[in-house]
Each structure stands twice: as C-alpha cells, then as structure tokens.
Scaffold this active site. Structure first.
Site, PDB file in Angstrom:
ATOM      1  CG  ASN A  23      -4.726 -34.989 -34.414  1.00 46.44           C
ATOM      2  OD1 ASN A  23      -5.520 -34.260 -33.269  1.00 46.44           O
ATOM      3  ND2 ASN A  23      -4.048 -36.426 -33.680  1.00 46.44           N
ATOM      4  CD  GLU A  24      -4.152 -36.062 -29.942  1.00 46.52           C
ATOM      5  OE1 GLU A  24      -4.074 -37.139 -29.450  1.00 46.52           O
ATOM      6  OE2 GLU A  24      -5.668 -35.620 -29.175  1.00 46.52           O
ATOM      7  CG  ASP A  25       2.532 -33.989 -34.202  1.00 44.20           C
ATOM      8  OD1 ASP A  25       1.720 -35.680 -33.491  1.00 44.20           O
ATOM      9  OD2 ASP A  25       3.162 -34.018 -35.274  1.00 44.20           O
ATOM     10  CB  SER A  85      -5.547 -29.789 -33.757  1.00 43.45           C
ATOM     11  OG  SER A  85      -6.798 -29.490 -32.851  1.00 43.45           O
ATOM     12  CG  HIS A 133      -7.657 -32.221 -28.948  1.00 39.59           C
ATOM     13  ND1 HIS A 133      -7.073 -33.902 -30.163  1.00 39.59           N
ATOM     14  CD2 HIS A 133      -8.121 -31.623 -29.849  1.00 39.59           C
ATOM     15  CE1 HIS A 133      -6.954 -32.272 -31.163  1.00 39.59           C
ATOM     16  NE2 HIS A 133      -7.893 -31.383 -31.309  1.00 39.59           N
TER      17      HIS A 133
END
Ligand code: BMA
Length: 905
Positions: free
Chosen positions: A464-466, A507, A525
C-alpha cells in the site's frame, strides 16, 4: 500399523504473567506463584488466561488491571503494556500414538510477535513474524505425559527500535502514522498507530497452537480449478506429503457439491511408489457437470469441496484434508482504450470474471479491532454481509493490517465478494536484507498457499502506497524493497497459484516512472479532496482514473457511538471541537480539512448532534458524487474508462471519527446507503452545472449569491445498467420548487444497453414561473432554479415499479432555504414485530432522512436509510428488529433526532 493423524488445538489452561526483569534467567519464572485473587496492583504472579488464543491487553482488561483503551483518553494509560515483556505457559498432555516411528509437530498459527518458545525447558523456536505459521518438530522421546510450553514475548516496539538503530532510520508515513521503526518488524503496522487507529502494541498468542502426531501428513493440497475461455471447467489436484510414505497404498479424491452430492471420486494407487509431491487427479468436466462460481450480482456462488484421503492397503486412513473451492476465471485486463476520455487514452484496469467484464464497487478493509482475538466469526460475517448488502462486490484488504483468518475468505466465497489482497507493507521504505527477505518469502508462500483456493481471490497486490510515498517525498535515494515487490512476491504468486491470480506491484501503481497519480494507467488513490490540494468534493468527477482504489471523506460516527467513548465525560466535552472528540479522531490536519469541506457546504453549528449529522451528510454527498461520477465512466467495451471504485474505508477498529462507512459497532453511516444506491444494478444520476455571468473558481454546481450572478443551470442525466441484458425504462423527471408551489414533471422513454452507463439527456433546468421572493432590484436575471430540487426515477414501463431514483439539490446546502417536508412515516409490523414495513412520504422534498430509534438496545436493520424524498414518491423500507420502538427521523433542516441538547458549557 501406522496410525491416523491426531491433531488437537492446545486449549488446556494457559497462564500469563508480566516478565520480572530482576529474575535473570527467564525459565526461572516458570515456577512463580499463581495469583487467583484480584490483586490489581501486581502483575507478578501467573494468572489463568480467559481463553486461548489470548492477547495481553485483553487479559489485563478482563482482570480490570488496565482500563478499556477505547474509552476516553485511556489509550495513553496503557502504553506501558507494549514496552513490557510478557510470558505465557501451559501444561498439555501427550499420548503416544504408536510404537512405530511417527512425527510430532507443534504448530503456532500466529504469535504476536517477537517470541522465544520453550518446551519442557528447551528452546524450540525464536520467532519474529506475526504473519507466519511456525512449526517445531518434536522428538517424541523428549515428551512426557505432561509437558510444559513456555512463551517469552519481548517488546515489539523496543525490538523494532533496536533494529532501526542497527540499520538506520527510514521514512515511513507521516507524523500521524506510527513510528517509522515499524518497517523493520513483521507485525501489523497499524499497531504502531494509524490515522484512524490508536497506538496499541498488542502481544500474545493470537491464533491457535496445534499439536499433531502422524506417520504421514498431508502438508498441502493445491487445487487447480480452471475455467477456460469457453467456460469448460477442469480440476487438477496436487498433493504434498511428509512423514513415512512407504505404507501408502492410495490417494482418494472426492469432489462434492454443496449438497454433499458426489460429483467425481477416484482412487489413485501408488503402486509402491508414493512420492512427497505429485498430481493425483486431472479431471475435465462435461458441460453442466460443475457450475461456475460468480461474484454477487452475476450469478450463484456455487462451491464444491475437494476431499483428499491417504490410505493404506487395508483401507486405514493416515490423513485427510478438505478444501472448499469454486470454478471461476479471474483476469485483470489492462488493454488499450479505443478513444481518449478527459484524461487521455491509456489502458483499462478492470476485472473480468468468467469472461464477463465487471465494474467493481467496494471498500477498503482494515482489521475490525485492535484486539484481533476479540473478532468472532459472527462479527466477520456481519461485517461482510453488511458490505454485500450494500451492493459491494469487492473488498480490498489494505497492507497495514493482517492477512485475515480463513473465516474472512470463506465468507467472501459464500457472499460473492471479490478479494483484493495487499501483502502487508504500508506507507514506508521497507528493508530488504537477506533475513528479512527470507522471512517475507516464507510469509508470502504460506499465505498464498492458504488463500489460493478461494474463488473470491481476485488480486494480490505488493504493498500500500510505498511507491507513491517515495515519489511524493522525492528525497529517498534507496528503495530496497523493490526486490520484494518486483521479484519475490510476483514469483511467489506466479509459481504457487493456478490459474495464476493477478498480481499488481503496489496500490497505487501505474504511469511512467511510477507516476502513481497518472489517471490513464493502473490504479489511483485520490486524496486531493480530503488532503493534498483540497479540491471541493464537487470536483470528484474530474479526479478519477482507470480504477480508484482509494479515496474518501471522514465523518463522525452517530451519537450512540460517540457516547461510548464519552462515558462519564463532562458536558463541555460534548462539542465537535472538544479534547475528547480530538482523542477519537486521528486524521492529519482534520480540524482544517473538516473546516474547509463543512464551511463550503453547511451552516456552522455549535451543537454536536447537528455537527454529527452534517459531517455524515457531507461524507455521503461527497462519496456518493464520486461513486456516481466514476461509474458513469464505465462505457461500452473499449470505453471502460473506470473499472472500479473502492472507498476508503469499510470499517473501524475502535470507536472513532474516520473515513469508515460504518462505525466500530457496525452502525452504518448515511454514506453506506448512498453508496448502496449508486452501486445498484440500475442507477440514475444527475449533475447540475450552474452558468454564471462571470468566470469564477467556485464549484460548477454552486449557485452564486456574491460577486457573481447565476443565470441558469444545465442538467445532465445518465443511467447505468449493470445487468447483462438491455433494459427499457421510463425516465421520469420531477422538478419541485422549495419556495413556491411550482413543480413540473416530464417523462422520456429510454433503452439502456447492457453492462454500461449511458448518457440520457442534457437540458436547461426549467425554472419556476413565479417566485414568492422575487430577486431584489438589480438581480432581475437571477435564475430561479436555485431553489429547484430535481428528482429522477427510472420506472419499469410494464408495471411502473421504481428501478432507480436520485434527486439533485441546489448547492451549496448552506444557501438552501429548507421547508418543512411534512414527513409522514407509517409502520406496519409483522405479527411477531420482528419485521416491519415502513412507508415514508413527504409533501415537500427532504434531504437525507435518517431513521433511527432511541436508546442503546440493538439497532434495527434498515433495508434503506438516509433517504432523499420527493413528493408523490412514497418509499418503502423493510426493517428488522424494530420491535415496536418509536422511529425518530432527522434530516437536513432538522438535524437533531433525539431532542436531547448537548450544550457547550
Ligand atoms: C490511505 C491509506 C491509509 C490511510 C488513508 C487515510 O492512503 O492507505 O494509509 O489511513 O489513506 O489517510
């Protein structure tokens, strides 16, 4: 004779205590005293655990030794627990199963997290990954009738800090997420605090401990249930065994349907050559021999069981294992679009199941509690049923939580909810040293093997969002975990799933040079409304992408939930800006961000209950507008511009003000019902563009009463047909003026092509011919549509039944002069009063009518709620569990349901 495998969960009495650092050797703690009384001051003695699995905070709370951290400010009073070492012990009995050789295995399905395990005084494991199952093979000669397991848990936060000292501080999240040292430890990342959750460093045996004795053990079955493009089904079953294989005579494979009917059965002889791993059956099915599994809304969730049994030549069973499977084919389609949309061309990001391309509507799941052992299977089912009943067909398990227990995925299979599973990495620069990679690889292999047979599994995602955070920060030189996301994890998924479950690196991910905000490639996102550039939510239609896997707006939970954390609070705390309200809201800059979204749209209020209503309405309007705008982009093949929308977030892990669409106690917020309506099979939508006399930077939907004049409004109307057949309908438009008795109705015959959105009309909003409050001098050209509410319905041309409805109100709401809608609610109870049918009607339009009951007894379940009502359109709601209670209603203009005044002192 070789015996059947014996498997038992160690549920015998477990004890726990605080580690006493003055006792040098930890094993010397074993014989310490047992404490039975309520000595609340001392944690020195052994106390019996409530149950196993067990977590220390839960034990301490049950004994009254710490306060409930979900109440008041108590979170801060329990921080010492996470900086302390804890011990568990248990005595279990062991019965040898044979005179001949056999294996004894202890299996720890979840230890949280840094722990040394001793058996009868010998260290058998030293572990540090909460997401792995650990195995310890035990030499049976060391076992007695009565044996002692002893677990020494170290402080996870201190362990992570020590790793950070060795390896260096990295960037991870922002100040309102937990300490960056978290990236060094494979423990649920939200335990360190998140922007919706408390800092609670849990510790304990959070999943079962199992003791097995066997001569032969089925380690794993790999069920390859395939569906070809022509929808023919096949099944291959691979088995891996361990132990003494020599006595195995046959494998028996039985496939049954959900009614226990045998579909196929076969005995496969080993012919004296049993192997540790082999394919046992490879079946091709005739048409109709097995039925497909479908996501909710597209067909039935047909499930089958595969039962594998290992037998000797006398028919004695060594071991047996059953898995429930489904036949489905899931693809992530990333192909060129035919023509550009507002963002350009690029590629699709959409899911195709059994050859059908489906729009995904769903939400992002976080763990449903900080204390994982308290989440019962019933609570999982209740949550997932709530999502399914809300017309959601996908749930994304976010990367800062956990790989959920089997019951979660089993329930998704049953409900038809597709699962997007993140690997557990979130918002940080994770390391990639050898021991870390080894542990992550093992974690990934175990969890992929555990989840791959579920037909609901649609996607594995690297993190997630790395990628996004590193791109945003711009100053991170080294990104070691790229090896994990681009090498380790995809190769695990590729080699261990068949048909291969799609894998996505992170993501969000997409775009050139991983431009994670590129709306034309991959997922996005969208945090530029709440956060980032702080655009008005009325701009969501311009802020989409090929798949919006996160976006959201927070709101306060209902008064009942607020009352939970407010327990015994002074009256002055019952205010939206009080200290206790701040304690239960973790979103970064929430004061400023709420102020923008709320002041833009609603009248400022001093009253807490009104503020609660307004934040929920704001969330509902914002998120609802996003869902409807982005679903509108689901066109015909080649024009499927947006493949799905997942709101942040499904749920809460404690009582809090957050982006959740239903709160910790599963109480749905207004937005839950709004999303439900926007994701229904048939939906209708309206946008209003107000034409002003001069260019300005206000939302297009706003009527202007300042330096500019609003001349007229253009309304665009569209519909979505989510079914797979064309559908005729009557579009009925009803324009009602809030300032006079003027109204206007018109109908249009329409046909909606299958599985796509269609534009229906673009017209000038009709205006009331006469208004009571004529515009003041100089404002002659002022449009009178600023007080017109527009209702749209899709009606079945055969019987007039309502297929979909939506109403569009003039904006901003702070300018709307609300009139009494003369709401009438009629209740018809069934004989046992368990179910009731409610009809709701109005004389004038009403916005967001929320129905509820007073008191703290169990909430009734409403089939619909937070209704927009138009005159002449009675809405029927089914309610379960009303049990004769009076219904209260609140709505825009009458925001207080209870009449109780919580005043700021
Ligand atoms: C997203 C998530 C979470 C966070 C949420 C709200 O980026 O991935 O990390 O809780 O935003 O800020």
């Amino acid at each position: 004779m070789y015996p059947i495998r014996v498997r038992k969960e160690i549920l015998d009495s477990w004890f726990w205590k605080q580690r006493n650092p003055s006792i040098l050797h930890v094993l010397d703690e074993l014989e310490g005293p047992e404490v039975t009384g309520q000595d609340l001051k001392s944690t020195a003695g052994w106390r019996i655990a409530q149950k196993c699995p067990s977590e220390i905070h839960v034990e301490l709370m049950a004994r009254g030794m710490i306060p409930d951290p979900y109440l008041g400010f108590n979170e801060h009073a329990v921080q010492w627990v996470g900086n302390t070492e804890w011990l568990y012990k248990c005595t279990f009995t062991f019965e040898p199963i044979s005179d001949e050789g056999y294996t004894v295995m202890l299996q720890f399905q979840g230890l949280d997290t840094v722990c040394d395990v001793y058996l009868n005084g010998d260290k058998i494991l030293s572990v540090d990954n909460m997401f792995r199952t650990y195995y310890a093979e035990i030499n049976s000669s060391t076992l007695k009738h009565s044996n002692t397991l002893f677990l020494h848990f170290k402080s996870a936060s201190q362990y992570a800090k020590a790793q950070e000292t060795l390896m260096g501080r990295v960037r991870a999240g922002s100040t309102n997420l937990g300490d960056p040292s978290r990236v060094y430890l494979r423990k649920a990342q939200y335990d360190w605090r998140w922007d919706w959750g408390p800092e609670l460093m849990t510790c304990g045996i959070y999943r079962p401990v199992v003791l097995s004795s066997y001569s032969v053990c089925i380690d794993d079955i790999f069920t390859k249930a395939s569906v070809d493009d022509d929808l023919t089904c096949s099944l291959e079953v691979d088995v891996s065994l361990s132990g003494q294989l020599t006595g195995i005579d046959k494998y028996r494979v039985v496939l049954k349907d959900s009614e226990e009917n045998v579909v196929r059965a076969e005995d496969i002889l080993t012919e004296g050559k049993p192997k540790t791993s082999r394919t046992v059956v490879s079946w091709n099915f005739d048409e109709d021999e097995v039925r497909l599994w479908w996501p909710v809304g597209y067909g039935e969730q047909n499930l089958y069981t595969v039962e594998l049994t290992i037998l000797n030549k006398d028919g004695v069973v060594f071991d047996t294992k059953t898995l429930r499977i489904g036949f489905r084919n899931v693809k992530l389609i990333q192909e060129d679009l035919e023509a550009p949309d507002q963002y350009g061309t690029g590629t699709t990001f959409l899911f195709e199941v059994n050859g059908v391309r489906m729009f995904m509507g769903g939400s992002n799941w976080i763990p449903a509690d900080n204390f994982l052992t308290t989440i019962t299977p019933d609570r999982y089912r209740a949550w997932l049923t709530l999502l399914r009943d809300g017309n959601q067909n996908m749930v994304r398990l976010w990367g800062g939580g956990i790989y959920e227990p089997d019951v979660f995925y089993d329930t998704c299979d049953e409900l038809g909810l597709l699962v997007w599973q993140d690997f557990q990495f979130a918002c940080g620069v994770y390391p990639a040293h050898d021991s870390f990679i080894d542990s992550v690889r093992e974690e990934a292999e175990q969890n992929v093997k555990r989840l791959r047979h579920h037909p609901a599994m649609a996607l594995f995602c690297g993190n997630n969002e790395d990628y996004q955070m590193i791109l945003q920060w711009g100053d991170v030189k080294d990104f070691p975990a790229i090896k994990i996301y681009e090498d380790v994890l995809p190769s695990v998924v590729e080699s261990l799933t068949h048909p291969v479950i799609p894998y996505h690196r992170g993501s969000p991910y997409g775009g050139k040079g991983w431009d994670t905000s590129d709306p034309t490639v991959g997922d996005v996102h969208q945090w530029n409304v709440w956060g980032g550039k702080e655009f008005p939510y009325q701009d969501y239609d311009k802020l989409g992408g090929r798949f919006v896997s996160e976006f959201g707006m927070p709101s306060m939970p209902c008064m009942k939930t607020i009352s939970y954390w407010m327990k015994d609070a002074a009256p002055k705390e019952w205010h939206a800006q009080s200290k206790l309200m701040a304690q239960h809201c973790r979103a970064g800059s929430f004061e400023r961000r709420f102020a923008i979204a709320m002041n833009d749209n609603f009248k400022v209020t001093e009253d807490l209950e009104t503020a609660v209503f307004n934040t929920q309405l704001m969330q509902s309007e914002a998120v609802g507008f996003a869902y409807q705008s982005w679903r509108r982009n689901w066109g015909a093949k080649g024009k499927q511009y947006t493949g799905g929308v997942l709101v942040w977030q499904s749920n809460d892990c404690w009582p809090v003000t957050s982006w959740a669409i239903a709160d910790y106690f599963l109480r749905p917020k207004a937005v839950y019902f709004t999303i439900m309506r926007h994701l229904a099979t048939f939906a209708v939508g309206i946008t209003r563009t107000v034409i002003k006399n001069k260019p300005n930077d206000r939302p297009r939907q706003y009527y202007e009463f300042g330096a500019f004049q609003s001349r007229k409004a253009i309304i665009d109307i569209w519909a979505v047909n989510g079914s797979l057949s064309p559908r005729s309908a009557t579009l009925e438009l009803h324009f009602v003026d809030l300032c006079s008795s003027w109204n206007h109705k018109e109908t249009h015959a329409i046909v909606m092509p299958p599985n796509q959105a269609i534009e229906l009309l673009s017209i000038t909003c009709p205006e009331p011919s006469k208004r009571n409050d004529a515009p003041p001098t100089g404002y002659a050209e002022w449009t009178t549509s600023s007080s017109v509410v527009i209702g749209a319905r899709l009606l079945d041309p055969e019987n007039g039944g309502v297929l979909a409805r939506f109403s569009d109100w003039p904006q901003p709401y702070r300018f709307v002069d609300i009139v009494d809608p003369e709401l009438r609610i009629n209740v018809q109870n069934s004989e046992d009063t368990k179910t009731s049918t409610i009809s709701v009607q109005v004389k004038m339009p009403a916005k967001c009518v929320v129905l509820g009951v007073a008191g703290y007894d169990e909430d009734p379940k409403w089939s619909d709620n937070a209704l927009d009502l138009m005159p002449g359109d009675t809405q029927i709601i089914n309610v379960h569990g009303l049990e004769g209670r009076d219904i209260q209603a609140s709505y825009l203009g009458k925001e207080k349901a209870t009449g109780v005044v919580f005043q700021r002192v």
